[in-house]
Design an enzyme around this catalytic site. Sequence first.
Site, PDB file in Angstrom:
ATOM      1  CE1 TYR A 105      -3.914   2.207   0.370  1.00 10.78           C
ATOM      2  CE2 TYR A 105      -2.571   3.316   2.041  1.00 10.78           C
ATOM      3  CZ  TYR A 105      -3.676   3.294   1.203  1.00 10.78           C
ATOM      4  OH  TYR A 105      -4.549   4.350   1.179  1.00 10.78           O
ATOM      5  N   GLY A 108      39.380  14.802  48.131  1.00  6.53           N
ATOM      6  CA  GLY A 108      38.286  14.823  47.164  1.00  6.53           C
ATOM      7  C   GLY A 108      38.639  14.322  45.779  1.00  6.53           C
TER       8      GLY A 108
END
Length: 314
Positions: free
Chosen positions: A96, A179
Amino acid sequence: MPSKKNGRSGPQPHKRWVFTLNNPSEDERKKIREPPISLFDYFIVGEEGNEEGRTPHLQGFANFVKKQTFNKVKWYLGARCHIEKAKGTDQQNKEYCSKEGNLLIECGAPRSQGQRSDLSTAVSTLLESGSLVTVAEQHPVTFVRNFRGLAELLKVSGKMQKRDWKTNVHVIVGPPGCGKSKWAANFADPETTYWKPPRNKWWDGYHGEEVVVIDDFYGWLPWDDLLRLCDRYPLTVETKGGTVPFLARSILITSNQTPLEWYSSTAVPAVEALYRRITSLVFWKNATEQSTEEGGQFVTLSPPCPEFPYEINY
């Protein structure tokens, strides 16, 4: 009346959708071509109505790998698309959408009724992407059930990703508690970061993450292994039961010691081989003193300098 489930209104998720878009703009055409083909088992869009007296429009069909909501399909294809649940077979929808012979895009292959597609789709995704991570994200159940087979297929297919770039190496040096690990954790998204298990050769859980953190390092990796990790060439690393390609674009090495102290000068032939692979050196502002994170700051050095009197990154 819209169906309702779990308090939500609107069409339920489906794998197969059809859509029409009248008078599409170039931007709308581009958007419809943008979704990655790995989303679909089959996808086709035809251009119709280009002759005089007819409305130009796109006619499309999408069979997604997994069910998609109405709104998600709209997001992929465009807000102006008229979308409905598909009827008929994939082949019928292909015929289609292609009846006027002018296709905008077609990818994948029409699925037959009842065709088993989970494993075959996962294989297609694997061979297209070359990444087990991509398969795990898009087909998690199939990945869990077929991990070993998929991994072996990737090895023999020649599709396995290989490093062909120089991996950036950032060394973060400072005393305990300043850190360093936090600095590394904030470098990139945790989703793309892998923390290497310490003091062993195994890379269990590594799945090609782009950022690798080697935390609290003081020389516990073999010298040759460290050089290979920090280089630019294809490399595989060992897991318990196999190997995986090393694909990191950045390595972060945190340490209480400078690279000068990681290996004995008598144990390595040319320490400069490591220094030239280092992209940047980040030092706590006074790495010789026990400082708290609040008491100082990290500084990116420009070696050679007093803290590190050797050239890097050359």
